[in-house]
Design a protein around this motif. Sequence first.
Motif, short mmCIF file in Angstrom:
data_model
loop_
_atom_site.label_atom_id
_atom_site.label_comp_id
_atom_site.label_asym_id
_atom_site.label_seq_id
_atom_site.Cartn_x
_atom_site.Cartn_y
_atom_site.Cartn_z
N HIS A 99 0.61 116.48 -47.27
CA HIS A 99 -0.40 115.69 -46.55
C HIS A 99 -0.23 114.21 -46.91
O HIS A 99 0.11 113.88 -48.06
CB HIS A 99 -1.81 116.17 -46.94
N GLU A 171 0.63 114.13 -38.09
CA GLU A 171 -0.59 113.39 -38.36
C GLU A 171 -0.28 111.91 -38.55
O GLU A 171 0.10 111.48 -39.65
CB GLU A 171 -1.26 113.91 -39.63
N GLY A 177 -9.06 110.25 -40.34
CA GLY A 177 -10.37 109.83 -40.86
C GLY A 177 -10.86 108.50 -40.32
O GLY A 177 -11.81 107.94 -40.85
N SER A 217 -8.42 112.61 -36.61
CA SER A 217 -9.64 112.37 -35.82
C SER A 217 -9.78 113.33 -34.64
O SER A 217 -10.25 112.94 -33.57
CB SER A 217 -9.72 110.91 -35.36
P1 PGA Z 1 -9.42 113.88 -39.94
O1 PGA Z 1 -8.32 114.33 -41.01
O2 PGA Z 1 -9.55 115.02 -38.95
O3 PGA Z 1 -10.67 113.67 -40.73
O4 PGA Z 1 -8.91 112.65 -39.28
C1 PGA Z 1 -7.17 115.05 -40.63
C2 PGA Z 1 -6.34 115.39 -41.82
O5 PGA Z 1 -6.25 114.59 -42.77
O6 PGA Z 1 -5.72 116.47 -41.87
#
Ligand code: PGA
Length: 261
Positions: A99, A171, A177, A217
């Motif tokens: 991640h 991602e 976030g 998000s």
């Molecule tokens: P988020 O995070 O949905 O809060 O943007 C995604 C992630 O970090 O896997």
Amino acid sequence: MRKPIIAGNWKMHKTIAEGVALASDLMAAATGELADFNGCEVVLCPPFTAIRAVADAVKGSAIQVGAQDVHWESHGAFTGEVSCAMLIDAGCSWVIVGHSERRAMFGDTDESVNRKVKAALAAGLKPIVCVGESLDQRESGLTHDIVTAQVLAAFNGVPAQQGAKVVVAYEPIWAIGTGRASSAADAQEVCAGIRTTLSGIYGSEIASEIRIQYGGSVKPGNMQEFAGEADIDGALVGGASLNAADFSGIIRATGVAKNRR
Ligand code: PGA
């Protein structure tokens, strides 16, 4: 046809009691309106401390459990680390690897990500491997190069029959976030590129089996668009996985898009 997979990355949220309550709410949704999760695989990734309790709570349901990280060694003097066998023992069948928060804050590198992927597969855990570019890299036109290098490194030395079990989560770091999701078209373009890279490693047949999630998000309101794209097979969800209404909304939207595809 690839089965969509929706994974909830709880990050450093939820005590045992809170995690069990969330899992129970999701199970209630799964036996009601969201029967069989509309053909999606659903994975919850609690913090280590809540894994066992959440795994017990979802036993017998379609919900699967994963961890947010793992160490590649099987045991030894590695203070603070957890092995694949320990995760399986606690009830995990999945593990998130690489991640961007672990890459940025806790020293994960392309090399350690590759070791974790191999260790997980060897132990019988299915990895969700995260890749994605920073805002700077996107603005410098480096997205394709960065993501391709991350994918090649993660799968380095992984044989085809094991590679097919891996899920890739695309991602973009700037979308995590922030409430600023990628457009579905941009995400599709990168995910199609990832599939081309996988095709270069394993051939098109295996590459067409590997599932690629979008993450960053994701909300109930934007999921249908992502899931409608040809190379996006679900989502890795952070913030919106922390309450049952949003997370089930995302599963519902994925099912709707899949049935239209
Ligand atoms: P988020 O995070 O949905 O809060 O943007 C995604 C992630 O970090 O896997």
